[in-house]
Design an enzyme around this catalytic site. Structure first.
Site, PDB file in Angstrom:
ATOM      1  N   GLU A 129      21.253 -25.051   3.820  1.00  0.00           N
ATOM      2  CA  GLU A 129      20.288 -26.154   3.888  1.00  0.00           C
ATOM      3  C   GLU A 129      20.726 -27.244   4.852  1.00  0.00           C
ATOM      4  OE1 GLU A 129      20.867 -24.393   1.278  1.00  0.00           O
ATOM      5  OE2 GLU A 129      18.839 -23.788   0.676  1.00  0.00           O
ATOM      6  N   HIS A 135      16.770 -26.646 -10.678  1.00  0.00           N
ATOM      7  CA  HIS A 135      15.447 -26.285 -10.150  1.00  0.00           C
ATOM      8  C   HIS A 135      14.361 -27.158 -10.763  1.00  0.00           C
ATOM      9  CE1 HIS A 135      17.964 -22.779  -9.366  1.00  0.00           C
ATOM     10  NE2 HIS A 135      17.124 -22.468  -8.387  1.00  0.00           N
TER      11      HIS A 135
END
Ligand SMILES: Cc1ncc(C[n+]2csc(CCOP(=O)(O)OP(=O)(O)O)c2C)c(N)n1
Lengths: 408, 673
Positions: free
Chosen positions: B408, B477
């Protein structure tokens, strides 16, 4: 200006009562709704609540317990904080009696009576000082108070921890500042007085019923175009209910009785009041004998009374008479409600909106337009059984609307 | 190899040889003289902040940049004066910047570590070690996508090669064969940390092989060696063969930063030893030995440079300081408004999912603007984990719909460089929780770039990902964190709650020149709503009154909007009338709409799935107390997710997040308060 505390009329016929005792002391800070004294009428003793705020002043010649007092007699005063403000709390009073003189003026007492939430002006802190009051004031309430010119120290807070909110200010303004046009009209005051009086002096009880309005609505829809074309008058459900109520009164004279001057009298006519909502309040003009004549006549009466009420042109006698009234909120989202009986009457029929609702017809749940009726009844005049009969007649007529066309 | 032969590859004539030699000598000398003058200025207090000089390393910037054209791009570090000068920044702009003046290259916004001259391809120096590597890869990506025959260069120290940015950046450049030269200036120390201590394998060049690219080690004090290595790397890049890693062995002979103690970690002897290997002296001797230029010619260069540097200093010293009122300009590219013509949706409405609505926006914009590309894990053939790119790969191919490795920070840093160099990246995080892995690139680089470049660089980046609690996704998440992002100047933070809003806001984001975090609540993705066809945009910073009411104002976002709506309907029956406001964007925040509502109701509740401390509710509360204090009839209340990591078990998960029932209770209490 000091507000006079008078002996109220507790019933239609009351002229005098027996003063029992003060429930507050001289110098107490009074909020609207606080019980002030106990008064005995022929039927019962009642705590009389203050409608205003202020500091209670009890004069020397205030009635003693057991004394008979006439309705309207001034037994004390509520002085406003402004008057307190005019007093110098530090100054030694000259006469020191601290009582109300007969001209109604107030002399300072040795220690000026300061209500718990009221700070003597000499030490009055600035608005946002912590010492101002134990109870907090919301910024909005503070702003509103300035806008209305209201001294916030009069106000009792009802928010969490006694916080003064805008609603408290508005309430205080409406009771302590009758001249403030913002939120207080004479009509409002009259309504406040009459509903408070009726509600506190009339023992209400309530009967409810749900009517299948299918036939009623269909019939109205059938009649409406023709009547409108012929006469230019719109037939409303209200007209039909008035008719039903008039017819029921006619069938059941007990319902024409009212409580008057400590006795029950029976009114001769089947008149029915109709609640007309106005921007600043409401009026209850009376439809004369809606059970008689043709339906159109009822509609005509109702519409001209309503128009006159809206235009402010009702004659005094249009407001007189009738043992019952109709409050129809059919055009509102209210399904079901109970009304306060109009003073001088013995019942009030409250009708919510007609809506399709589940309804049992022939043992089957069907969807039908129904209306929920609630009849408020003065228990002094009528008990449950007879009242139920009266309501039953109304329901019967509403569910068999052909009978309404014919009338009495 | 003689200098002649190195230069000679393209330049045959003696005249041009002399010209090249003079150019390199002149360049190194310019850097040296500037640095010495700046060091003196620092002592006098003219340079206000840090000043990392490049003395001893001049050959590297000069040798590499001699191979670059104006449209090639350089991304540099805290020690970047030399790179800026070599890439063509005017010395006086450099001086003025370090002196903090309006005429500086970054108009006084940056100083030594934030030097920008994008007009000559100097894309910035950086106060953070590492990101320049990723940004250079991003520029390489733009060149590749736009089919421009340019290349990007990242200069960085040995300190950067042990940083994740090096690994991620080189790997990305390696797999996509990006036209980039990675130049490591190994001067043996990162501040005071010796490289042979910090690196388990002390060869930087050897690492090239790891990323599938040549790794070349050169003597960084030999300008011809650097020149030659860079020349080969440049043609490799321009030929489409991909990146090169060059390790230049060198030494800085001044302290890490001006004024810092220098002999705690190294000896005077070591420094003196390296001073003897001065790259400028070495090259000067060589020019004379090889007869490329006359001594007098070199002297005249020395005189010219010396005068030029003095003029630059004078220019800077006489320049004004920037006006105080300009301190906060250039934070954003411009107002968040889309053109008026596009504000209103005119197309006919169809019912579709939230997910389809953003896909429609992306698909329409993809067709219109070939500079848009998507980066993310599984966005290619797979069409995105949440079907965010379905159908695009088939139509536009891998360059515009690019699957990434799981890095990322790397691909976000790359997106930063891509935006700086003229493309419009869409970064698809799948779960916005992963944003945190790229936090530095977003908050320190992307968000600040427009400001640091005094508005000359635009940062059109859309960073999207799913937020929100639900379906036992657990704490990695489920995060929302939008308040955190909104804390940083330079970012737009968009959190739509309906399909129609999602499409309109997505379009605005794709045409905005500001970086946008576009956060989609996962539990809303399959929610359906009417969505207008075609082109329409929703202005950032314009809240929606979801439901008008009288008694209490509730501000809610994302999933909390529908929950509050439900609560409001229940309360309506009790006679409590709720006005519900969905701000839709957290940054900018439409405080005015909230203020107007509170002016009416006097009561305010903020229902927010993000954490409470320092959050959206706190911000709204503070802003309303600034502009609407007198309207308040009760304290402002907040209802948030419990301040804990998000648990997994359904019973626990359910316990931490606000539900309609709790909203009802909170509103009831507020109305009574
Ligand atoms: C991410 C980050 N961590 C720490 C620092 C503090 N810092 C500034 S320069 C520097 C040393 C960098 O060494 P190197 O990359 O070898 O470059 P050099 O200073 O030797 O040119 C450090 C640790 C920083 N700027 N950025």
């Amino acid at each position: 200006m000091a507000i006079e505390i008078k002996i109220p009329r507790l019933g239609w016929s009351m002229e005098e009562g027996t003063f029992q005792s003060w429930l507050k002391k001289d110098g107490d800070s009074i909020k609207p709704g606080d019980p002030l004294f106990t008064l005995e009428s022929e039927k019962a003793a009642q705590d009389i609540e203050s409608t205003d705020a202020g500091v209670l002043r009890i004069p020397d010649d205030s009635p003693k317990p057991g004394e008979v007092v006439k309705v309207g007699h001034v037994i004390g005063l509520l002085s406003s904080a402004d008057e307190i403000a005019g007093e110098n709390p530090k100054a030694k009073p000259t006469n020191g009696d601290g009582n109300i003189h007969h001209d109604g003026t107030v002399k300072p007492t040795v220690t000026p009576p300061v209500p718990d939430n009221l700070v003597p002006l000499g030490q009055a802190p600035e608005l946002n000082s912590v010492a101002e009051s134990a109870a907090a004031v919301s910024p909005r309430a503070r702003r509103k108070a300035v806008e209305l010119g209201l001294d916030i120290r009069h106000v009792r807070g009802t928010g969490v921890g006694g916080r003064i909110t805008e609603a408290d200010i508005l309430k205080a303004a409406s009771t302590t500042q009758p001249s403030t046009p913002h939120n207080f009209t004479s009509m409002r005051r009259a309504i406040a007085k009459s509903t408070a009086l009726s509600f506190s002096s009339t023992p209400h009880f309530y009967l409810r019923s749900e009517v299948n309005a299918l036939a009623l609505i269909e019939m109205r829809e059938d009649l409406l175009p023709e009547m409108e074309k012929l006469q230019g008058i719109r037939l409303t459900l209200t007209d039909l209910i008035l008719r039903a109520q008039g017819m029921a009164l006619n069938d059941f004279p007990n319902a024409r009785r009212i409580w008057a001057k400590e006795e029950i009298i029976e009114l001769p006519a089947n008149d029915v009041g109709i609640v007309v909502a106005l921007p600043e309040g409401l009026m209850i003009p009376v439809v004369r004998s809606p059970e008689a004549g043709d339906l159109l006549a009822v509609a005509k009466q109702r519409s001209s009374l309503a128009a006159a009420a809206r235009a402010g042109g009702l004659k005094l006698d249009a407001l007189q008479g009738g043992a019952t009234s109709l409050s129809n909120l059919g055009n509102s989202p209210a399904d079901d409600f109970a009304a306060v009986i109009s003073p001088g009457q013995s019942s009030m029929l409250a009708v919510g909106r007609a809506m399709p609702r589940p309804f049992v017809v022939d043992h089957k749940v069907c969807v039908r337009p129904t209306m929920k009726l609630c009849l408020s009844v003065d228990h002094r005049v009528m008990d449950g059984g007879p009242a139920a009969e009266f309501l039953g007649r109304i329901v019967h007529y509403l569910e068999h609307p052909v009978l309404l066309v014919k009338g009495r | 190899m003689p200098a002649k032969e190195i230069i000679d590859v393209e330049t045959k004539s003696a005249k041009s040889l002399a010209h090249e030699a003079r150019r390199l000598y002149r360049q190194m000398l310019l850097i040296r003289y500037c640095e010495e003058r700046l060091a003196a200025a620092h002592k006098k207090g003219l340079v206000h902040g840090a000043c990392h000089t490049y003395v001893g390393q001049e050959a590297i910037a000069a040798g590499v940049c001699a191979n670059l054209s104006r449209t090639d791009m350089v991304f540099s570090t805290h020690r970047g004066h030399g790179h800026a000068l070599a890439k063509g920044m005017e010395p006086r702009q450099l001086f003025a910047e370090l002196y903090g003046r309006e005429t500086g290259c970054s108009r006084g916004r940056g100083g030594s570590m934030h030097l920008f001259a994008p007009e000559v391809g100097m894309m910035g120096t950086s106060g953070i070690v590492g990101p320049c590597i990723l940004q250079a890869a991003g520029a390489g990506y733009s060149f590749q996508l736009l089919k421009q025959n340019n290349l990007a260069v990242a200069f960085f120290g040995d300190g950067a090669v042990n940083n994740g940015a090096f690994h991620e950046g080189l790997n990305l450049a390696g797999i996509w064969k990006l036209p980039v030269i990675f130049v490591c200036e190994n001067n043996n120390y990162a501040t005071e940390v010796p490289f042979d201590y910090a690196a388990a394998n002390p060869s930087v060049a050897a690492r090239g092989a790891v990323y599938g690219m040549p790794g070349i080690e050169v003597d960084g004090n030999d300008v011809m060696a650097v020149f030659s290595a860079a020349k080969r790397a440049a043609s490799r890049a321009r030929d489409g063969d991909g990146p090169t890693l060059i390790e230049c062995k060198t030494y800085r002979t001044r302290p890490h930063s001006e004024g810092m103690a220098d002999f705690g970690y190294r000896t005077r002897e070591e420094v003196e030893e390296w001073k003897k290997r001065c790259p400028i002296q070495i090259f000067r001797s060589r020019i004379l030995a090889e007869d490329l230029l006359e001594e007098s010619e070199l002297e005249s260069v020395e005189k010219e440079i010396s005068e030029m540097v003095e003029l630059a200093h004078q220019y800077a010293e006489q320049s004004p300081f920037p006006a105080r009122e300009t301190a906060a300009i250039h934070v954003y590219a411009g107002p968040a408004d889309p053109p008026a013509a596009l504000k209103e949706a005119i197309g006919k409405e169809r019912v579709m999912t939230y997910m389809k609505a953003t896909l429609e926006a992306l698909t329409e914009e993809f067709a219109k603007n070939e500079r848009i590309f998507v980066l993310g894990e599984g966005v290619g053939k797979r069409g995105g984990n949440f079907a965010t790119t379905t159908g695009l790969f088939e139509k536009y191919g891998p360059e515009r719909v690019r699957d990434t490795p799981i890095c990322e920070r790397g691909f976000v840093g790359l997106a930063c460089g891509a935006a700086m160099s003229g493309t419009r990246p869409v970064v698809d995080f799948m779960f916005a929780d992963f944003v945190l892995d790229a936090a530095g690139e977003i908050m320190n680089q992307i968000a600040k770039m427009q400001y640091m470049s005094s508005g000359r660089l635009k940062m059109p980046i859309l960073l999207r990902g799913c937020i929100g609690i639900g379906h036992s996704a657990a704490t990695h998440h489920s995060g929302s964190y939008y308040s955190t992002y909104a804390h940083f100047p330079g970012l737009r933070v968009v959190v739509p709650s309906t399909a129609a809003d999602a499409k309109g806001l997505f379009k605005t984001a794709l045409r905005s020149n500001d970086p946008v975090l576009f956060l989609e609540h996962r539990e809303l993705l399959t929610s359906k709503g009417p969505v207008p066809e075609g082109d329409y945009m929703i202005e950032f910073g314009r809240a929606k009154i979801v439901r008008p009411g009288e008694h209490v104002t509730v501000v809610a976002l994302a999933m909390m909007v529908s929950k509050t709506l439900k609560a409001a309907e229940l309360l309506e029956r009790e006679g409590i009338s709720v006005e519900l406001i969905d701000p839709r964007t957290v940054a900018p925040l439409d405080v005015e709409t909230i203020r107007q509502s509170v002016a009416k109701t006097g009561r305010l509740l903020i229902v927010d799935e993000d954490f409470q401390p320092f959050g959206l509710g706190a911000e709204i509360t503070a802003r309303i107390s600034d502009v609407g204090f007198d309207y308040l009839d009760a304290p402002i209340r907040r209802l948030n997710t419990v301040h804990s990591p998000t648990p997994y078990s359904p019973s626990l998960e359910d316990a931490v997040v606000p539900h309609a029932e709790q909203i009802v209770i909170a509103i009831r209490e507020l109305v009574k308060a």
